[in-house]
Design a protein around this motif. Structure first.
Motif, PDB file in Angstrom:
ATOM      1  N   ALA A 244      17.962  28.929  54.672  1.00 14.09           N
ATOM      2  CA  ALA A 244      18.512  28.655  56.009  1.00 14.09           C
ATOM      3  C   ALA A 244      20.016  28.501  55.868  1.00 14.09           C
ATOM      4  CB  ALA A 244      17.895  27.405  56.626  1.00 14.09           C
ATOM      5  N   ALA A 245      20.697  28.478  57.013  1.00 12.99           N
ATOM      6  CA  ALA A 245      22.162  28.401  57.006  1.00 12.99           C
ATOM      7  C   ALA A 245      22.685  26.974  57.012  1.00 12.99           C
ATOM      8  CB  ALA A 245      22.716  29.152  58.219  1.00 12.99           C
ATOM      9  N   THR A 246      21.800  25.979  57.070  1.00 13.51           N
ATOM     10  CA  THR A 246      22.236  24.601  57.293  1.00 13.51           C
ATOM     11  C   THR A 246      21.625  23.644  56.289  1.00 13.51           C
ATOM     12  OG1 THR A 246      20.421  24.291  58.864  1.00 13.51           O
ATOM     13  CG2 THR A 246      22.557  24.940  59.768  1.00 13.51           C
ATOM     14  N   THR A 247      22.159  22.451  56.276  1.00 14.14           N
ATOM     15  CA  THR A 247      21.572  21.345  55.532  1.00 14.14           C
ATOM     16  C   THR A 247      21.303  20.181  56.471  1.00 14.14           C
ATOM     17  OG1 THR A 247      21.859  19.754  53.712  1.00 14.14           O
ATOM     18  CG2 THR A 247      23.839  20.392  54.891  1.00 14.14           C
ATOM     19  N   SER A 248      20.240  19.454  56.191  1.00 15.07           N
ATOM     20  CA  SER A 248      19.988  18.121  56.749  1.00 15.07           C
ATOM     21  C   SER A 248      19.715  18.069  58.236  1.00 15.07           C
ATOM     22  CB  SER A 248      21.143  17.166  56.404  1.00 15.07           C
ATOM     23  OG  SER A 248      21.270  17.042  55.006  1.00 15.07           O
ATOM     24  N   GLU A 312      23.151  29.810  40.188  1.00 11.30           N
ATOM     25  CA  GLU A 312      23.466  28.500  39.609  1.00 11.30           C
ATOM     26  C   GLU A 312      22.189  27.660  39.464  1.00 11.30           C
ATOM     27  OE1 GLU A 312      27.008  29.831  42.125  1.00 11.30           O
ATOM     28  OE2 GLU A 312      24.838  29.727  42.355  1.00 11.30           O
ATOM     29  N   ARG A 313      22.162  26.849  38.422  1.00 13.59           N
ATOM     30  CA  ARG A 313      20.984  26.017  38.145  1.00 13.59           C
ATOM     31  C   ARG A 313      21.175  24.555  38.525  1.00 13.59           C
ATOM     32  NH1 ARG A 313      17.240  27.713  34.023  1.00 13.59           N
ATOM     33  NH2 ARG A 313      17.341  29.974  33.735  1.00 13.59           N
ATOM     34  N   ASP A 314      22.393  24.103  38.550  1.00 13.79           N
ATOM     35  CA  ASP A 314      22.656  22.677  38.796  1.00 13.79           C
ATOM     36  C   ASP A 314      22.747  22.440  40.296  1.00 13.79           C
ATOM     37  OD1 ASP A 314      23.342  20.046  38.776  1.00 13.79           O
ATOM     38  OD2 ASP A 314      25.300  20.316  37.805  1.00 13.79           O
ATOM     39  N   LEU A 315      21.631  22.034  40.903  1.00 12.52           N
ATOM     40  CA  LEU A 315      21.570  21.799  42.342  1.00 12.52           C
ATOM     41  C   LEU A 315      21.170  20.357  42.626  1.00 12.52           C
ATOM     42  CD1 LEU A 315      19.670  25.064  43.422  1.00 12.52           C
ATOM     43  CD2 LEU A 315      22.117  24.736  43.058  1.00 12.52           C
ATOM     44  N   ALA A 316      21.632  19.461  41.808  1.00  6.51           N
ATOM     45  CA  ALA A 316      21.242  18.051  41.914  1.00  6.51           C
ATOM     46  C   ALA A 316      21.455  17.536  43.335  1.00  6.51           C
ATOM     47  CB  ALA A 316      22.037  17.205  40.925  1.00  6.51           C
ATOM     48  N   GLU A 317      20.484  16.782  43.824  1.00  9.12           N
ATOM     49  CA  GLU A 317      20.524  16.257  45.183  1.00  9.12           C
ATOM     50  C   GLU A 317      21.407  15.020  45.256  1.00  9.12           C
ATOM     51  OE1 GLU A 317      16.870  16.423  47.563  1.00  9.12           O
ATOM     52  OE2 GLU A 317      17.087  14.252  47.789  1.00  9.12           O
ATOM     53  N   ARG A 318      22.310  15.025  46.260  1.00  5.87           N
ATOM     54  CA  ARG A 318      23.179  13.881  46.493  1.00  5.87           C
ATOM     55  C   ARG A 318      23.172  13.538  47.968  1.00  5.87           C
ATOM     56  NH1 ARG A 318      28.685  15.516  45.337  1.00  5.87           N
ATOM     57  NH2 ARG A 318      28.003  17.683  45.510  1.00  5.87           N
ATOM     58  N   GLU A 319      23.501  12.302  48.293  1.00  8.80           N
ATOM     59  CA  GLU A 319      23.600  11.862  49.675  1.00  8.80           C
ATOM     60  C   GLU A 319      25.060  11.649  50.034  1.00  8.80           C
ATOM     61  OE1 GLU A 319      21.143   8.446  50.210  1.00  8.80           O
ATOM     62  OE2 GLU A 319      19.286   9.490  49.639  1.00  8.80           O
ATOM     63  N   PRO A 324      27.366  11.288  59.339  1.00  5.11           N
ATOM     64  CA  PRO A 324      26.315  10.351  59.747  1.00  5.11           C
ATOM     65  C   PRO A 324      24.965  11.000  60.004  1.00  5.11           C
ATOM     66  CG  PRO A 324      27.799  10.768  61.577  1.00  5.11           C
ATOM     67  CD  PRO A 324      28.403  11.455  60.380  1.00  5.11           C
ATOM     68  N   GLY A 325      24.919  12.318  60.068  1.00  4.89           N
ATOM     69  CA  GLY A 325      23.654  13.005  60.298  1.00  4.89           C
ATOM     70  C   GLY A 325      23.493  13.466  61.729  1.00  4.89           C
ATOM     71  N   TYR A 326      22.617  14.455  61.913  1.00  7.55           N
ATOM     72  CA  TYR A 326      22.375  15.001  63.245  1.00  7.55           C
ATOM     73  C   TYR A 326      21.743  13.921  64.122  1.00  7.55           C
ATOM     74  CZ  TYR A 326      20.651  17.926  67.016  1.00  7.55           C
ATOM     75  OH  TYR A 326      20.399  18.457  68.247  1.00  7.55           O
ATOM     76  N   ASP A 327      22.470  13.484  65.145  1.00  9.49           N
ATOM     77  CA  ASP A 327      22.002  12.437  66.046  1.00  9.49           C
ATOM     78  C   ASP A 327      21.528  11.214  65.269  1.00  9.49           C
ATOM     79  OD1 ASP A 327      21.558  11.287  68.503  1.00  9.49           O
ATOM     80  OD2 ASP A 327      19.582  12.202  68.801  1.00  9.49           O
ATOM     81  N   GLY A 328      22.219  10.933  64.174  1.00 16.05           N
ATOM     82  CA  GLY A 328      21.927   9.741  63.382  1.00 16.05           C
ATOM     83  C   GLY A 328      20.814   9.887  62.363  1.00 16.05           C
ATOM     84  N   ALA A 329      20.269  11.095  62.189  1.00 19.95           N
ATOM     85  CA  ALA A 329      19.217  11.295  61.181  1.00 19.95           C
ATOM     86  C   ALA A 329      19.863  11.297  59.799  1.00 19.95           C
ATOM     87  CB  ALA A 329      18.477  12.608  61.437  1.00 19.95           C
ATOM     88  N   ALA A 330      19.604  10.253  59.035  1.00 20.06           N
ATOM     89  CA  ALA A 330      20.239  10.078  57.741  1.00 20.06           C
ATOM     90  C   ALA A 330      19.167   9.858  56.662  1.00 20.06           C
ATOM     91  CB  ALA A 330      21.201   8.886  57.801  1.00 20.06           C
ATOM     92  N   PRO A 331      19.532  10.174  55.411  1.00 18.48           N
ATOM     93  CA  PRO A 331      20.853  10.594  54.954  1.00 18.48           C
ATOM     94  C   PRO A 331      21.072  12.092  55.088  1.00 18.48           C
ATOM     95  CG  PRO A 331      19.372  10.401  53.080  1.00 18.48           C
ATOM     96  CD  PRO A 331      18.579   9.976  54.286  1.00 18.48           C
ATOM     97  N   VAL A 332      22.354  12.474  55.067  1.00 17.15           N
ATOM     98  CA  VAL A 332      22.729  13.878  54.905  1.00 17.15           C
ATOM     99  C   VAL A 332      22.717  14.177  53.416  1.00 17.15           C
ATOM    100  CG1 VAL A 332      24.641  15.522  55.108  1.00 17.15           C
ATOM    101  CG2 VAL A 332      24.065  14.007  57.020  1.00 17.15           C
ATOM    102  N   ARG A 333      22.059  15.259  53.066  1.00 15.57           N
ATOM    103  CA  ARG A 333      21.922  15.594  51.645  1.00 15.57           C
ATOM    104  C   ARG A 333      22.583  16.942  51.340  1.00 15.57           C
ATOM    105  NH1 ARG A 333      16.707  13.293  52.924  1.00 15.57           N
ATOM    106  NH2 ARG A 333      16.217  11.523  51.577  1.00 15.57           N
TER     107      ARG A 333
END
Length: 596
Positions: A244-248, A312-319, A324-333
């Motif tokens: 997809a074109a987006t995150t979070s 790339e192999r290093d795709l470690a997840e971070r917050e 603040p997130g879409y309409d407050g949906a958190a965390p953004v990753r």
């Protein structure tokens, strides 16, 4: 607050993407690649996190929009009390640069426009150094922060509190071009783009690609747009296909089920390839196969289920706390923790797609079959290991029936490659393991009441089981499949659409719930069509296609109660399964059946 997810249209140059709202605001833009940090991040916050609005000053203006036929040139038509104007938004198809173009065209009367530019780089963590660099006749604004720089041309902005604003008027027949060009900050600013040439080239590129699409079945327009979306999510330099074109963007509004989908899942990419193969696009398959060879490389025991756009192999997840997130949906990753999971189905998906390419006429290269043979070896190594499954559960690994079937499919494609296509490999061992897996699935993956189960030892079902006939494990009208569909209709259907699984079962290890996953309902269309329930297949397909937004885009999920899109957008999985479902209604059903 950002616009509803379904209010966004996609711009793509097959390297990165931008999302434009119905109100004319670019709220998401990550140059120069899909997975780069955002320059405009208001999608996951508000205007202070970066955006570029362009609309009439008349607050009562009405808006209609569409793409120029078979392109991603977005035409937004504004009608005001004083006149009519159109805005053509697109990412220019150029060889070596990234340009957003916003061409304003007067249609009738006069229309006064206002534009506001808020640049906030690196996921809104960095305010750039901004300065005027143009002349009175050719105004230009330069913004630099760390490795990134942009130059905005076409109008002189006035600065005020981290925003830059301007107004202008267009009359009938007049044109105003606003452009934003990204470049590495250590390089000189790019020369101004030739907008006339860029529009012509961009239109020709997209329409030239789409001209090869052949689909004589139902929902032709939706199929063409969906195939265009799949191409738009494919990087034209590397061949990597992002999910997809987006995150979070949230699966659960206000919740924490927010994931970064701007990477190349082997499964999603393989399924995308099958949709492209079915419509004779072999060049994209060849490009992706070369990408796969580079990404996997080395030891197949180290194969990941997903990679970056260039492998790339290093795709470690971070917050991130800067958004603040879409309409407050958190965390953004950013990044995705699923990169470390074992998902037993993935190699089967890849081998099924590559077999389809082989049958369609794509010759094996010096390295492509040895790579596939090595991947089969990875299936053998993981033969007795539980996995996280197609839905990337974050609970305890299980022996998921779908995963076991796809491991069977991997071995089956290996056997057929040797026996039907003259490849080399340990066909005796593969055949033995294939039959062992079938016996195991028949015994442990089928409930006493005669339906396939989500994983061994449970009474639950899972929408992924709808793919079993697609890969030839059983027929669509196998009594076990018919009972499985009956179970799904009784437990997974919500407001007429199909859930992936019952989140309340606790199998995914996550809090909160989700909405119907659109790909699952498209799978159900295919199952209905293949098992003779054509009226129901047609009715469900009509409803699903009707859920697309005004420019034909689908996100990951659909909130029926709120009548809105949910999850990342546009979602490759939703669009590729739309194509498959339409093909099924036209009489082409099943990834195994397609072999013949």
């Amino acid at each position: 607050m950002p616009a509803p997810i379904e209010d966004y249209a996609l711009l793509s140059d097959c390297r990165t993407a931008a999302l434009v709202s119905r109100e004319g605001s670019i709220d998401w833009f990550c140059p120069p690649r899909f997975d780069a940090p955002s320059v405009f991040g208001a999608l996951l916050g508000d205007t202070s996190h970066g955006c570029w609005s362009l609309r009439p000053q008349d607050g009562d203006a009405t808006v209609r929009r569409s793409y120029l036929p078979d392109t991603f040139i977005l035409v937004t038509r504004w009608e005001t009390a004083t006149g009519v104007a159109e805005v053509q938004d697109f990412l220019a198809m150029t060889d070596d640069r990234t340009d957003v173009v916003r061409r304003v065209i007067g249609v009738s009367g006069t229309v006064e426009f206002t534009t506001e530019l808020r640049l906030h780089f690196d996921y809104a963590r960095t305010l750039p150094w901004v300065r005027q660099i143009g002349t009175e006749d050719e105004p230009a604004l330069s913004a630099i922060a760390g490795p990134d720089a942009v130059v905005v041309r076409g109008i002189r902005f006035t600065a005020s509190d981290h925003a830059h604003t301007a107004t202008f008027t267009v009359s009938a027949g007049a044109t105003r071009d606003l452009t934003l060009a990204w470049h590495p900050s250590h390089d000189d600013a790019l020369v101004a783009l030739d907008v006339d040439a860029a529009i012509a080239r961009t239109r020709s590129w997209w329409q030239g690609w789409a001209s090869s699409i052949a689909h004589d079945g139902p929902h032709r327009d939706a199929v063409i747009r969906s195939l265009l979306v799949l191409r738009a999510l494919t990087n034209r330099d590397t061949g990597g296909i992002v999910a997809a074109a987006t995150t979070s963007l949230p699966e659960d509004f206000g919740g924490s089920r927010n994931w970064d989908y701007r990477f190349v899942w082997l499964r999603d990419a393989a399924l995308t390839l099958e949709a492209l193969i079915a419509h004779s696009f072999l060049e994209e398959v060849h490009h992706w196969r070369r990408w796969l060879l580079r990404a996997v490389a080395g030891d197949p025991d180290e194969v990941q289920i997903m990679y970056g756009i260039a492998g790339e192999r290093d795709l470690a997840e971070r917050e991130l706390d800067s958004l603040p997130g879409y309409d407050g949906a958190a965390p953004v990753r950013i990044g995705n923790g699923a990169v470390d999971q074992y998902q037993g189905d993935v190699i089967g998906e890849v081998l099924v797609a590559l077999e389809a390419a082989r049958i369609a006429g794509l010759d094996e290269s010096e390295f492509s079959w040895p790579l596939q043979r090595a991947l089969i070896g990875r299936v053998v190594v993981g033969f007795d290991v539980p996995d996280n499954g197609i839905w990337e559960i974050r609970g305890e690994p299980q022996f998921f029936t779908h995963s076991r079937v796809m491991m069977w499919a991997a071995l089956d494609r290996g056997v057929r490659a040797v026996t039907e296509h003259g490849m080399t490999g340990d066909v005796e061992a593969w055949t033995r393991l294939r039959e062992q897996l079938r016996a195991e699935i028949d015994e442990r993956g089928v409930h006493a009441d005669g339906y396939f189960v989500q994983h061994y030892g449970t009474d639950e079902v899972d929408a992924s089981l709808l793919t079993l006939p697609q890969v030839g494990f059983c027929a669509a009208d196998d009594p076990r499949m018919l009972r499985t569909v009956e179970q799904m209709e009784g437990t997974l259907v919500r407001d007429g659409l199909l859930m992936r699984y019952r989140a309340a079962s606790g199998v995914d290890g996550l809090e909160g719930g989700e909405h119907p996953f659109l790909a699952c309902s498209f799978w159900l269309v295919e199952q209905y069509a293949a098992s003779g329930r054509l009226d129901e297949a047609t009715a469900l397909m009509d409803r699903l296609v009707g859920l697309a937004n005004d420019v034909g885009l689908l996100s990951e999920e659909y909130d029926v109660g709120g009548q809105r899109h949910a999850g990342n957008t546009p979602q490759a999985f939703s669009h590729l399964t739309l194509v498959r479902a339409a093909d099924a209604l036209a009489g082409h059903s099943g990834r195994a059946a397609d072999r013949h």
